[in-house]
Design an enzyme around this catalytic site. Sequence first.
Site, PDB file in Angstrom:
ATOM      1  N   ASP A 184     -42.587  41.711  -5.797  1.00 41.58           N
ATOM      2  CA  ASP A 184     -42.557  40.256  -5.957  1.00 41.58           C
ATOM      3  C   ASP A 184     -43.816  39.595  -5.395  1.00 41.58           C
ATOM      4  OD1 ASP A 184     -40.150  41.680  -5.496  1.00 41.58           O
ATOM      5  OD2 ASP A 184     -38.994  39.840  -5.298  1.00 41.58           O
ATOM      6  N   ASP A 216     -42.995  35.096   0.863  1.00 44.91           N
ATOM      7  CA  ASP A 216     -42.746  34.205  -0.271  1.00 44.91           C
ATOM      8  C   ASP A 216     -43.162  32.760  -0.011  1.00 44.91           C
ATOM      9  OD1 ASP A 216     -41.934  36.048  -2.161  1.00 44.91           O
ATOM     10  OD2 ASP A 216     -39.871  36.059  -1.446  1.00 44.91           O
TER      11      ASP A 216
HETATM   12  N1  GLY Z   1     -36.541  39.205  -4.396  1.00 41.02           N
HETATM   13  C1  GLY Z   1     -36.501  38.013  -5.090  1.00 41.02           C
HETATM   14  C2  GLY Z   1     -35.907  38.140  -6.428  1.00 41.02           C
HETATM   15  O1  GLY Z   1     -34.686  38.067  -6.536  1.00 41.02           O
HETATM   16  O2  GLY Z   1     -36.606  38.294  -7.392  1.00 41.02           O
END
Ligand code: GLY
Length: 379
Positions: free
Chosen positions: A156, A97
Amino acid sequence: MFSEKDRQFAADFLERVAKKVSIMAPQIGGNFPYTTNGEWHPKGENADISSWTNAFWPGMLWLMYIKTGDEMYKKFANECEDKLDRALDEFWGLHHDVGFMWSLSAVANYKLTENDRSRDRALHAATLLAGRFNPAAKFIRAWNYGTTYTNSAIIDCMMNLPLLTWAEKYSKEPDPRYSHIARAHADTVLRTFIRPDGSVHHIIAYDRDTGDVVDRIGGQGYDPDSSWSRGQAWAIYGYAMAYLNLGDERYLDAAKKVAHYFIANLEPGKLPLMDFRAPQEPVYYDSSAASTAVCGLIEIAKAVPEFEKPMYERAAMNLLRVLDENCNYDENELVLLENGSGAYHAETSIHRPFIFGDYYLLESLMKLHGNDGRFTIHN
Ligand code: GLY
């Protein structure tokens, strides 16, 4: 094209949101709210400076700076970006991320100010993201711990690919390795995450040498075979951006397919359920799935031919009207968008305000306000 009535609604909605953010900004300053109700990251000495959510607030500040030109927003956004250097220095806390974290801070800053320091930070983060790519199994690994999780990708991550395609253009010499990695990861996700009906998995574990799927993992939805709505939204917006940045029609088709599934699961006048395939009770909604999906729907509507646009535009506007009803405009409360949900089996994370829900709400309204790409800081 969005109708004049829709645009006027979005313009008025943007003013309500911007007013609330202008009240929140001096209180939050250059800090990292996880939720907008005062649960701060970092928390003192034990700060999680590597949290995936740490750039949504600076991202909102940059959007507000674009909208208003007010130097206060720029100052706080720069403070956040400076603090994030500690995450780069500490290194071990970082994960896939980094895309969210430096796209919405340093890349946004560089797009607006062209300062070398922000460009270099974003390139540093992009290099770390590229380094997570497994060239044999062809995926970007999500996390750093546990045998299963070190060999996993999550949906994600489609949102992290724009950092790679940005880095390709802004390296000292254009460097195609970044888009090769982004394309390879997007293709693996296309092959292994998106189900025939348009729903998506959340987490897939791979054999690290062959890329064969070895497990499907539940993550934040009800179970491994359910349909976590924020994951569907990450796929809609992620593939819309992959199409814009990599130019492959298959990615636009993927964004449309997941969007069709998402739209088919909406109930009129309601937020999306947090999982479209969970028991009927309890009823959990997720406003952040809605605001993220709206960003993706707007991009799909821009990309498709004229007679395809209305379905995506109508869905985006219907969701925006529901989102407006879920905003807290009380000037004494440090909360904007309510009724986000974190993880299905974590009861305390249900129906809370989340900074990422706020961010995508503001980004979607800015897209509609400008409609010329300048307001889209995520790609
Ligand atoms: N995994 C990150 C979210 O909560 O979207």
